[in-house]
Design an enzyme around this catalytic site. Structure first.
Site, PDB file in Angstrom:
ATOM      1  N   SER A 489      23.735   0.608 -14.182  1.00 38.85           N
ATOM      2  CA  SER A 489      23.792   1.421 -15.309  1.00 38.85           C
ATOM      3  C   SER A 489      23.114   0.947 -16.695  1.00 38.85           C
ATOM      4  O   SER A 489      22.004   1.083 -16.661  1.00 38.85           O
ATOM      5  CB  SER A 489      25.295   1.301 -15.391  1.00 38.85           C
ATOM      6  OG  SER A 489      25.815   2.463 -16.348  1.00 38.85           O
ATOM      7  N   ASP A 500       8.782   0.971 -18.767  1.00 39.83           N
ATOM      8  CA  ASP A 500       8.215   2.114 -19.182  1.00 39.83           C
ATOM      9  C   ASP A 500       7.180   1.928 -20.410  1.00 39.83           C
ATOM     10  O   ASP A 500       6.005   2.573 -20.576  1.00 39.83           O
ATOM     11  CB  ASP A 500       9.001   3.278 -19.380  1.00 39.83           C
ATOM     12  CG  ASP A 500       9.511   3.716 -17.966  1.00 39.83           C
ATOM     13  OD1 ASP A 500       9.097   3.432 -17.046  1.00 39.83           O
ATOM     14  OD2 ASP A 500      10.690   4.648 -18.175  1.00 39.83           O
ATOM     15  N   LYS A 514      22.555   2.958  -9.870  1.00 38.49           N
ATOM     16  CA  LYS A 514      23.682   3.749 -10.758  1.00 38.49           C
ATOM     17  C   LYS A 514      23.222   4.348 -11.948  1.00 38.49           C
ATOM     18  O   LYS A 514      23.172   3.859 -12.816  1.00 38.49           O
ATOM     19  CB  LYS A 514      25.000   2.501 -10.991  1.00 38.49           C
ATOM     20  CG  LYS A 514      26.017   3.428 -11.752  1.00 38.49           C
ATOM     21  CD  LYS A 514      26.686   4.334 -10.964  1.00 38.49           C
ATOM     22  CE  LYS A 514      28.195   4.996 -11.462  1.00 38.49           C
ATOM     23  NZ  LYS A 514      27.979   5.500 -12.698  1.00 38.49           N
TER      24      LYS A 514
END
Length: 723
Positions: A489, A500, A514
């Site tokens: 999460s 990224d 998740k």
């Protein structure tokens, strides 16, 4: 009186209780008996078939509407879905295929294509008919087990070459009741063998098993309408995704208590798993996490209060198991569990945990420093461990300027580490199951200038972008983020954003995956937890299902086939949306191959890594076993092999630390119990995964000195367009 005759006599009141249900319930069982038994004088309980209520029917209609029109997955209630609900419901009620026969399945199959239309309109009787039949078959099987125990364990043969299938979830249904008798005799023999090998005598074994079966039998006879409704609704809601579920009024109460963090207990998140209650995750800083023996995917067999006999909880409702485990702080509860690594369900261990509150300060981020020597140069690497993404909402709402939160604490720790002159930073997010979303967003902001951190798409395809609006940067040096399968999460949002942005390297194992968001919606009867949106990285890929793939992988003991989003039935798939503009701070493509090569060289020569791989291979071999022997001699030999391997691995680890080896497995078990009981004990030596993160950091510094000042304004401008 034979087993068949005795069991028939015990069932007579049950058969009478079936009148007026459905024809499928009136299936007669004929049991064969290998030896004689004596009848008991105990008056048996009887099972009264349960029936749906008007409130449940109304709740069913509301659930069906919510699923079709507000769930993230756009799906209607079709004929195909009806069959899938039927299969999922049977799997929920008899997942190991040990109660029903092929003739039962054939009788029930008439309802296969009728469940969908009935669920649209609140017609619950077909589901309740299935539940009632399964309950009766459960009762019949448990009575057979008790009758077998009454005949005497000494009557069981352990000299043949029989085996038993460990996992029957995909096995054929037993053709008839005689085949079920054979199967259950094997199950009892398996349970007896496991306890004999643990040193128990036959009298103690018989008492333990009788207590287990009698407890399950009592629960089966006391089944309520709400049990059937919750099981049926969860088979239904699970068609959309595994995180969408129905909470009965009682379960809703427990859920709300847990969400308010006011629960005193052991600090573990539990869920129903067929007949068992399974540990999903441990709350960081909680009693179970600190005690150290309870693990995710362990299944609870019994619960014992201090000074009392264990209560077998197989077949219990989840809310009742929670009630039994919950208790006043400073009291002790003992759980008997089937460890996640166990080859079969008869291999259990007992874990005593001191109940307490989960304190916020014990979930707080912490720091450490490791020193690494490279070619005559010493690198100082800071380590920040984040157990969860937390925030003291009460203090925040009260206007306390010093309220605790992950981001505030990490900012302070970074400042202290910078003052100590660290050359790089390792962020340890292993076993971090998530928490406050805004904290993940703010934490990313400590390492970047400004920019998006995560995208959230709802069922209407509307996309919300969370951003870091604060241009200040707390740390502009080289960064490594450690993850494992239990990082989930909010942890995945942070790790994905760092990856990224090219802000640092992710090291460890693939995360949980998740990437969905749930909301709890009230019903006229209970609550519905429903998936309403999905997380996406700034690069456009979802964290759902796939999680975050590390740049450099480190093997883990955790079994990815049993733990993780991609191990769950009907999990929402990975997909991709448009990326959002974001800065790329550094291009690791020029050094990543060399970093991996150096890591693999260390892996090949490190005794700790070799030991980890040996342990992983051992656990994998255990989990891959399809059958176990019911022959005493073969089982003893196998048990000796397992114990020798455990002791060898434990002693090899002690040798690495310069400690005396254990002389026996009993000595090892006693030591582990002592370590677990001493909650104040600490291990001053950082684990080797953290040290490997530090080594990778030192490699980065060696290979590219520019990393020491990665976030200067000139470099940001020069590398902003780097792919």
């Amino acid at each position: 009186m034979t087993i068949a005759e005795k069991t028939s006599a015990r069932r007579a009141p049950i058969a009478a209780g079936r009148m007026g249900v459905c024809k499928a319930l009136a299936v007669t069982l004929l049991l064969s008996a290998p030896f004689g038994v004596q009848a008991k004088a105990v008056e048996p309980e009887t099972y009264s078939p349960v029936a749906p209520t008007i409130d449940q029917a109304r709740a069913n209609i509301l659930i069906a509407r919510q699923l079709q029109f507000t769930h993230f997955r756009d799906m209607g209630i079709s004929d195909e879905l009806s069959g899938d609900v039927f299969d999922a419901y049977l799997s929920y009620l008899d997942g190991q295929r040990i109660y029903l026969t092929q003739s039962d399945i054939q009788a029930l199959d008439k309802a296969r294509n009728r469940l969908g239309p009935a669920l649209k309109t609140g017609q619950l009787q077909p589901g309740f008919d299935i539940y009632n039949l399964v309950q009766k078959r459960i009762i019949e099987r448990l009575e057979f087990a008790l009758d077998t125990l009454d005949a005497g364990i000494g009557e069981l043969d352990f000299s043949s070459d029989e085996t038993i299938l460990v996992d029957r979830s995909e096995a054929e249904w037993a053709p008839d009741t005689q085949a079920l008798d054979t199967l259950w005799t094997k199950r009892i023999k398996n349970a007896v063998l496991a306890q004999r090998l643990s040193g128990a005598d036959d009298d103690a074994i018989a008492e333990t098993l009788r207590r287990r079966y009698e407890g399950q039998l009592k629960r089966a006879n006391q089944a309520r309408s709400e049990d059937a409704f919750q099981a049926y609704m969860n088979a239904f809601t699970g068609m959309w995704d595994p995180h969408t579920s129905y909470f009965s009024p009682r379960t809703s109460e427990n859920f709300n208590i847990n969400m308010s963090l006011s629960l005193e207990g052991i600090g573990a998140v539990l869920q129903a798993d067929n007949e068992y209650t399974k540990v999903v995750r441990l709350v960081p800083g909680g009693p179970a996490a600190k005690q150290g023996q309870l693990k995710p995917a362990d299944r609870i067999v019994s619960v014992a209060q201090e000074g009392e006999k264990p209560v077998n909880v197989i077949g219990w409702r989840l809310d009742e198991v929670v009630d039994l485990i919950r208790g006043p702080r400073n009291s002790v509860v003992t759980l008997e569990v089937v460890p996640a690594s166990a080859a079969d369900e008869t291999l259990t261990k007992s874990i005593s945990i001191n109940r307490d509150e989960v304190k916020l300060e014990e979930q707080s981020a912490s720091k450490d420093i490791i020193e690494l020597d490279r070619n005559g140069e010493t690198y100082s690497v800071g380590v920040i461990t984040i157990p969860t993404f937390y925030a003291d909402f009460r203090a925040m709402q009260a206007g306390d300027p010093n309220y605790k939160s992950t981001t505030r604490d990490v900012r302070k720790l970074i400042s202290e580490l910078k003052q100590s002159g660290v050359d790089g930073l390792v962020m340890d997010l292993r076993n971090n199951g998530g928490g406050a979303l805004h904290e993940a967003n703010d934490l990313v902001g400590l390492f970047i200038d400004t920019g998006p951190t995560v995208q959230i798409r709802n069922s209407n395809n509307e996309v919300q972008i969370l951003k870091d609006e604060d241009a200040s940067v707390a740390y502009d040096g080289p960064l490594v983020v450690l993850t494992n399968r239990m990082s989930a999460s909010a942890s995945e949002i942070f790790a994905g954003a760092i990856q990224d942005y090219g802000r640092g390297l992710v090291v460890g194992s693939q995360t949980f995956g998740k990437g969905t968001v749930q909301a709890v919606r009230p019903l006229n009867h209970g609550q519905l937890k429903i998936t309403q949106s999905k997380f996406y990285r700034v690069s456009g890929g979802s964290t759902q299902h796939k999680g975050v793939i590390p740049d450099i992988e480190i093997p883990s003991r955790i079994d990815k086939t049993r733990i993780g989003e991609d191990a769950l039935d009907r999990a929402l798939p990975w997909d991709q949306i448009d990326a959002v503009p974001h800065t790329r701070y550094f291009d690791f493509s020029g050094i990543i191959d060399e970093l991996r090569s150096r890591h693999e060289d260390r892996f090949a020569t490190s005794p700790e890594f070799r030991l980890l791989q040996q342990e992983i291979d051992f656990l994998k071999e255990q989990r891959q076993r399809k059958t176990v022997s019911l022959n005493l001699d073969k089982r003893t030999t196998r048990q000796d092999q397992i114990e020798t391997t455990r002791l060898t691995i434990a002693n090899a680890r002690r040798e690495l630390r310069g400690e005396e080896p254990f002389e026996s497995l009993e000595e090892l078990d006693d030591w582990q119990d002592q370590q677990a009981a001493d909650l104040d004990s600490t291990d001053d030596e950082l684990d080797f995964v953290i040290r490997e993160g530090g080594d990778i950091m030192a490699d980065m510094l060696e290979l590219d000195k520019r990393m020491a000042s990665i976030l200067t304004p000139q470099q940001i401008a020069a590398q902003a367009d780097t792919p």
